[in-house]
Each structure stands twice: as structure tokens, then as C-alpha cells.
Design an enzyme around this catalytic site. Sequence first.
Site, PDB file in Angstrom:
ATOM      1  N   ASP A 296       0.826  -1.204   0.000  1.00 45.17           N
ATOM      2  CA  ASP A 296       0.000   0.000   0.000  1.00 45.17           C
ATOM      3  C   ASP A 296       0.861   1.255   0.000  1.00 45.17           C
ATOM      4  O   ASP A 296       0.530   2.256  -0.644  1.00 45.17           O
ATOM      5  CB  ASP A 296      -0.914  -0.004   1.229  1.00 45.17           C
ATOM      6  CG  ASP A 296      -1.996   1.070   1.154  1.00 45.17           C
ATOM      7  OD1 ASP A 296      -2.630   1.206   0.098  1.00 45.17           O
ATOM      8  OD2 ASP A 296      -2.189   1.773   2.155  1.00 45.17           O
TER       9      ASP A 296
ATOM     10  N   ARG B 127     -11.274  10.033 -11.885  1.00 41.47           N
ATOM     11  CA  ARG B 127     -10.614  10.157 -10.591  1.00 41.47           C
ATOM     12  C   ARG B 127      -9.930   8.866 -10.149  1.00 41.47           C
ATOM     13  O   ARG B 127      -9.255   8.842  -9.123  1.00 41.47           O
ATOM     14  CB  ARG B 127     -11.628  10.573  -9.520  1.00 41.47           C
ATOM     15  CG  ARG B 127     -12.221  11.968  -9.720  1.00 41.47           C
ATOM     16  CD  ARG B 127     -13.359  12.203  -8.736  1.00 41.47           C
ATOM     17  NE  ARG B 127     -12.913  11.980  -7.361  1.00 41.47           N
ATOM     18  CZ  ARG B 127     -13.692  11.484  -6.401  1.00 41.47           C
ATOM     19  NH1 ARG B 127     -14.931  11.117  -6.658  1.00 41.47           N
ATOM     20  NH2 ARG B 127     -13.224  11.336  -5.181  1.00 41.47           N
ATOM     21  N   LYS B 128     -10.088   7.802 -10.895  1.00 38.68           N
ATOM     22  CA  LYS B 128      -9.576   6.492 -10.503  1.00 38.68           C
ATOM     23  C   LYS B 128      -8.220   6.204 -11.138  1.00 38.68           C
ATOM     24  O   LYS B 128      -8.013   6.447 -12.322  1.00 38.68           O
ATOM     25  CB  LYS B 128     -10.560   5.389 -10.890  1.00 38.68           C
ATOM     26  CG  LYS B 128     -11.922   5.499 -10.211  1.00 38.68           C
ATOM     27  CD  LYS B 128     -12.855   4.397 -10.684  1.00 38.68           C
ATOM     28  CE  LYS B 128     -14.217   4.501 -10.016  1.00 38.68           C
ATOM     29  NZ  LYS B 128     -15.139   3.429 -10.489  1.00 38.68           N
TER      30      LYS B 128
END
Length: 254
Positions: free
Chosen positions: A173, A218-219
Site C-alpha cells: 500500500d 478520478r480512478k
Amino acid sequence: MATSLGRIFRSFQSISSVSFMKTELIHPPASSSFRTSSVFSILSLPLPFSSKSRDFSLPNSSWNSEMKRLYEHYNSQCEVESEDGEKQKGPWRRLPSYNRSLKYATGGVYLSKLIQSKARLFTRNIKEQGAAFEYVLFNNEEEQRCVGIFQAGHLLEGPPGNVHGGAIATIIDTVTGTHATLLSGTVMTANLNINYRSPIPLGGTVLIESSLDRKEGRKTFLSCRVTSTDGFKLHTEATALFVSINVSTMLLGG
């Protein structure tokens, strides 16, 4: 208050390193999917907030020989020499890393100075060098790739002698999130899918490579592979989705 926060936000716009993780992890099964429903925006701040800020991406005495070798390999490509002997920017850029953060809760609520004085970035909160997350990130803008060199400390144990699955998810992450931020500005983790292929031994060094799949509004969609340093052994693979957010709106409570 809004004007003051606006000035703070404008000062952040020159900072490229943004961390964005808010996930509770337990030791996951062989294949896992993580989703976040609420997010804190965490902005990692270097100078001028402290003249004693330490850049954790620089080598220290706990790094093993493979960690140092890979650091030199990528760092040597951050600056190259032209045919006429002049130094110029290379294809890779090392990303600084600090352990302090300013946190803003969704809705623009600024956490108290008392809490902030004790806050530390999750992956940089252990004083003992080499005990937990030792890592450095390099970004290749042209190739839209980000590489992390990760050495796992003894405090990250899960199965005996091996790294905990939650710690692996954390560093994935961190790498993919940093990469998404460089590609799309401030983002939050929306989805992280991880397949664990083979364990990572404590004290071992691995390569974590994030690459852009595509962007849709936005992804930002990324793929990630965690391999042995020679690239032959696959430890973990993942896909990640990050969604761009409007920090100014969040800071000002809009």
C-alpha cells in the site's frame, strides 16, 4: 480559520510525498481484498518543520549488503553524465521519506497539537534501525513505474521466521499509494487485492514494483509485484485502486 488552513494547504502543494493508508489488518489468508470506507489524509512533511528531520530513505547501518547494492543501483541512475561530461537528470528519482505527519480528518477537523506532537508515520515509528520497515522508493516518471526496496525487520514476524501478511500489505500500500500520488495527486486507497505466493523471510530484501495499468477519471489503477532481488521468485502480487480527492475542500470542511 479557513484562511489559515488555506495558507497551510498551499504550502503543501510543493510536497510530493503523500501517505494515505487507513486499514486495519489481521494476518490475511492466501488471497485477500481490502477496502477502505473512511480515510484520513496524511501529508508527510520534510523541512522546514524541523531542522532535525531525518530522511529515512537514506542508507543506515542496519541495511544488509543486498539492500545497499540495490540502493546504489537505482540511485546511480538518478543523475547521469552526458557525453560532454556534464551531470544531468537520470531516469530515476529517489523519494525522501520522513516520520512526521500532519493529519486532517475528513470534514476538515484538525487534530489537536497534543495528539500531533506524538504522531508518527506508521511505517517509520520504530526507533531501532532495522527492526521493522526499512525501505526506499525510486520513481521512473517516463516509464510510469515506482520501485521499492524493502528489508523486513524482526518485529514484522507472522509465521515463524517469515514476514506477517499484514506487514506485506502495508508496504504494498505504501509503494502503490506513493506511486498513485505521483501520478494523480492526493489519493486515498479504495481497493487493494493481494495474492500471497511465497513467504518473505525476516531480514530478507525484496523488490516491490508498482506500474500504472490505466486512469479513468478520478480512478488510478495499478499493478504490483513483490519479487526476490533477482526477479526470479514471485512472493506477492497485487492490484490496487486509488481515488483522487480534493484536499483543499477536505481541509476547509467543504
